[in-house]
Structures are given as structure tokens and as C-alpha cells.
Motif scaffolding. Structure first.
Motif, short mmCIF file in Angstrom:
data_model
loop_
_atom_site.label_atom_id
_atom_site.label_comp_id
_atom_site.label_asym_id
_atom_site.label_seq_id
_atom_site.Cartn_x
_atom_site.Cartn_y
_atom_site.Cartn_z
N ILE A 136 0.84 -1.21 0.00
CA ILE A 136 0.00 0.00 0.00
C ILE A 136 0.87 1.25 0.00
O ILE A 136 0.62 2.21 -0.75
N GLU A 137 1.91 1.27 0.82
CA GLU A 137 2.79 2.43 0.87
C GLU A 137 3.48 2.65 -0.48
O GLU A 137 3.62 3.79 -0.94
N ALA A 138 3.90 1.56 -1.11
CA ALA A 138 4.56 1.68 -2.41
C ALA A 138 3.59 2.18 -3.47
O ALA A 138 3.94 3.03 -4.31
N TYR A 139 2.36 1.69 -3.43
CA TYR A 139 1.36 2.13 -4.41
C TYR A 139 1.07 3.62 -4.24
O TYR A 139 1.03 4.37 -5.21
N GLU A 140 0.86 4.04 -3.00
CA GLU A 140 0.57 5.44 -2.74
C GLU A 140 1.74 6.35 -3.12
O GLU A 140 1.55 7.51 -3.44
N ALA A 141 2.95 5.78 -3.11
CA ALA A 141 4.14 6.55 -3.49
C ALA A 141 4.36 6.57 -5.00
O ALA A 141 5.32 7.19 -5.47
N GLY A 142 3.49 5.87 -5.74
CA GLY A 142 3.59 5.87 -7.20
C GLY A 142 4.56 4.86 -7.76
O GLY A 142 4.94 4.95 -8.94
N GLU A 143 4.95 3.88 -6.97
CA GLU A 143 5.90 2.88 -7.44
C GLU A 143 5.20 1.80 -8.27
O GLU A 143 3.99 1.61 -8.19
N ALA A 144 5.97 1.08 -9.08
CA ALA A 144 5.43 0.01 -9.92
C ALA A 144 4.96 -1.16 -9.05
O ALA A 144 5.61 -1.51 -8.07
N MET A 145 3.85 -1.74 -9.45
CA MET A 145 3.28 -2.85 -8.69
C MET A 145 3.64 -4.21 -9.27
O MET A 145 3.40 -5.24 -8.65
N LEU A 146 4.18 -4.22 -10.48
CA LEU A 146 4.50 -5.47 -11.16
C LEU A 146 5.97 -5.54 -11.51
O LEU A 146 6.61 -4.51 -11.78
N ALA A 147 6.49 -6.75 -11.55
CA ALA A 147 7.84 -7.00 -12.06
C ALA A 147 7.74 -8.17 -13.02
O ALA A 147 7.06 -9.17 -12.72
N VAL A 148 8.39 -8.06 -14.18
CA VAL A 148 8.33 -9.11 -15.19
C VAL A 148 9.68 -9.78 -15.30
O VAL A 148 10.71 -9.11 -15.45
N SER A 149 9.68 -11.11 -15.22
CA SER A 149 10.89 -11.90 -15.43
C SER A 149 10.79 -12.62 -16.76
O SER A 149 9.71 -13.08 -17.14
N THR A 150 11.90 -12.73 -17.47
CA THR A 150 11.95 -13.52 -18.69
C THR A 150 13.00 -14.61 -18.53
O THR A 150 14.01 -14.41 -17.85
N GLY A 151 12.73 -15.76 -19.16
CA GLY A 151 13.67 -16.86 -19.04
C GLY A 151 13.14 -18.10 -19.70
O GLY A 151 12.05 -18.11 -20.29
N PRO A 152 13.87 -19.21 -19.59
CA PRO A 152 13.45 -20.47 -20.22
C PRO A 152 12.37 -21.17 -19.42
O PRO A 152 12.08 -20.82 -18.28
N TRP A 153 11.78 -22.18 -20.05
CA TRP A 153 10.73 -22.98 -19.41
C TRP A 153 11.23 -23.63 -18.13
O TRP A 153 10.49 -23.73 -17.14
N ALA A 154 12.48 -24.06 -18.12
CA ALA A 154 13.02 -24.71 -16.93
C ALA A 154 13.00 -23.78 -15.73
O ALA A 154 12.91 -24.23 -14.58
N GLU A 155 13.06 -22.49 -15.98
CA GLU A 155 13.09 -21.51 -14.89
C GLU A 155 11.70 -20.98 -14.53
O GLU A 155 11.38 -20.81 -13.35
N LEU A 156 10.88 -20.72 -15.54
CA LEU A 156 9.58 -20.07 -15.31
C LEU A 156 8.38 -20.98 -15.61
O LEU A 156 7.25 -20.54 -15.46
N GLY A 157 8.64 -22.19 -16.03
CA GLY A 157 7.56 -23.06 -16.49
C GLY A 157 6.49 -23.34 -15.46
O GLY A 157 5.30 -23.39 -15.80
N ALA A 158 6.85 -23.54 -14.20
CA ALA A 158 5.85 -23.88 -13.18
C ALA A 158 4.83 -22.75 -13.02
O ALA A 158 3.62 -22.99 -12.96
N GLU A 159 5.31 -21.50 -12.97
CA GLU A 159 4.41 -20.36 -12.81
C GLU A 159 3.61 -20.11 -14.09
O GLU A 159 2.41 -19.84 -14.04
N ALA A 160 4.28 -20.20 -15.25
CA ALA A 160 3.58 -20.00 -16.51
C ALA A 160 2.51 -21.05 -16.70
O ALA A 160 1.40 -20.76 -17.17
#
Length: 287
Positions: A136-160
Motif C-alpha cells: 500500500i505504501e509503495a502504491y501510494e508513493a507511485g511505485e510500480a506494482m509489477l515486475a516481469v521476469s523472462t527466461g526459459p521454461w526450466a526456470e519459469l515453467g511452473a508459474e507460466a
């Protein structure tokens, strides 16, 4: 000093419906609490927090302790109104929000909402989780709420896989045999997470032809659609295509989502067609 519309971190635009107008031809007073509640749901979406799942992860729930309204001028049928919300105070176990309803620059109603974080089984108060306070404090301060990671299936496959399973298999009824293919192993994947580490959206990048990239399997969890997660993933994949030297990106958009891609600069390339029982449209964008 009375805050103006620009003082509110979140502003939700609504249109007054006929069912909300009373015999006097103005919005019935109780509906303004509904407007505030609608804006509060959007506030959580703007923080990239799926409400029910986020609170379950934080080990509690929020209960309204106080809701107040002060009326200055009425809204009428079919008018556009803006509902502003901002966190005014984060206590040891409570959240206090200031609210206001505007028609243009005119302030129609002032509001106050106070919630208590509590154990859902006993409804006894609990300390406000530091993770929620930080979001909430970060949102009210105007900070980004999302972070995007890129990588191979072996790294991100479970979440994707979890996001795609929810969207394509469960929601849209696509057969698992049509959803999962060998291309995942060689693709570059992107996953958008919120500040609690929850995966909200995904997509993948393939090499379609020399100099031409193909984006696919774009999926956003239903509760977060319209909150920017899809665009964040799309931007990350297009940037990855630029970095590896691609000149163009193509994709097969579900026709229901074609407007989203058009706003991102993609143009239609040929007639609509059927893919896994869903209308699609080929679209391209030059990088």
C-alpha cells in the motif's frame, strides 16, 4: 485544505445507472457506499493484488469497521462520476481510506472507510501484515506494482503453466493436448508477478522466421485483467525480440482481445480464422 481530485492516488470512473436514481431524480444516498466499494475493488486490482487469494496468503481478512459519507451535491442519471481513494492511515491492525466522489472538478460526496485486518475464523483483530503495509505504501508513493521476469521454461515453467492452466484450460475449455506443446521447451517465457510474488500473467516468444518473432500463449488471470499485467508481459517480450535483432513481431490474437493488441500497435494481417475452436486474428507489428 480539502483535497482535490488530483490528490487521490486511485480514481475510478463510473456512470450513474437508472436503477441508482430515486424518486427525486438523483442518486439514492446509499448507493454512494456501493460506489466506494466498487472503487475499492479497483484499488486492489491497481495494486495487482487478487483480493481473496492475497488475503488468504496474508493469513487474514478485512472487515469494515466504519463507513461514513458527507453529501455536498447530488449526482444524476447517466452522469460520469469519478471516485477517488487514498490510504490515509495504516494502523497496527487497521486501514483508513479517504474517499471522494467528483463530477468533473466538483466534489459531490466525501467518504471514509476503515477496515480491520482480522482472523476470519474468530474475527478478532490481527497485526496488519508488513507485506500488505509495504504494498500500500509503495502504491501510494507511485511505485510500480509489477515486475516481469523472462527466461526459459526450466526456470519459469511452473508459474507460466499455472496461469495458462487457469486461463486456457479451465476458463476457456481448451483441451490440454492443444495447450501444451514442444515449443515451450525452446521458447523465451515471461511471467509478471506482484509484490507478494504471485504470478499473474504470462506469454512466450518464439522465432517464427529469420528476423520475425512470434508471441503466443498470452494469458492474464481473470481478477487482474485491465490492470496492466498483460501489457507488461507484451512489452517485455517485444523488448526481448528487439534485443535479439528481430525486425517484426507477429501473433495470433483471440478476436475478443484484438483491441488490446491494436492499442499496442499491432495491425490485422488477413481474415479471422478458427484455432482450437476460438476465433483468432493474425496481427503484426514492426519493431
Amino acid at each position: 485544505m480539502t483535497p482535490t481530485r488530483s490528490a487521490f492516488r486511485h480514481v475510478e470512473r463510473l456512470r450513474v445507472r437508472w436503477a441508482e436514481v430515486d424518486a427525486q431524480g438523483i442518486v439514492f444516498n446509499g448507493h454512494y457506499l456501493m460506489y466506494l466499494d466498487t472503487a475499492m475493488a479497483a484499488y486492489w486490482r491497481a495494486m495487482a493484488l487478487p483480493y481473496v487469494e492475497s488475503l488468504a496468503r496474508l493469513g487474514g481478512d478485512l472487515y469494515v469497521r466504519k463507513a461514513g459519507l458527507e453529501y455536498h451535491a447530488p449526482a444524476r442519471y447517466d452522469e460520469l462520476i469519478d471516485v477517488g481513494l487514498r490510504a490515509r492511515r495504516l494502523g497496527s491492525s487497521s486501514l483508513a481510506f479517504e474517499a471522494a466522489v467528483f463530477r468533473g472538478a466538483q466534489r459531490l460526496v466525501d467518504g471514509e472507510l476503515v477496515y480491520v485486518f482480522a482472523d476470519p475464523a474468530t474475527q478478532t483483530s490481527l497485526p496488519l501484515p508488513p507485506a500488505l503495509r509495504a504494498v500500500i505504501e509503495a502504491y501510494e508513493a507511485g511505485e510500480a506494482m509489477l515486475a516481469v521476469s523472462t527466461g526459459p521454461w526450466a526456470e519459469l515453467g511452473a508459474e507460466a503453466r499455472a496461469v495458462r492452466e487457469e486461463v486456457f484450460v479451465q476458463e476457456q475449455g481448451i483441451a490440454p493436448a492443444d495447450e501444451w506443446d514442444e515449443a515451450d521447451a525452446g521458447a523465451l517465457h515471461a511471467v509478471a508477478r506482484n509484490r507478494l510474488g504471485m504470478a499473474l500473467a504470462t506469454g512466450r516468444l518464439l522465432r517464427h522466421a529469420p528476423g520475425v518473432a512470434k508471441i503466443g500463449r498470452m494469458a492474464v488471470r481473470p481478477a487482474l485483467r485491465g490492470g496492466g499485467a498483460g501489457l507488461a508481459v507484451l512489452d517485455a517480450l517485444m523488448q526481448a525480440a528487439r534485443v535479439r535483432g528481430d525486425r517484426e513481431v507477429m501473433l495470433h490474437a483471440q478476436t475478443a482481445a484484438a483491441g488490446f493488441y491494436a492499442r499496442a500497435g499491432f495491425v490485422a494481417d488477413g481474415p479471422d480464422f478458427d484455432e482450437v475452436g476460438i476465433p483468432h486474428r493474425a496481427m503484426r507489428r514492426v519493431l
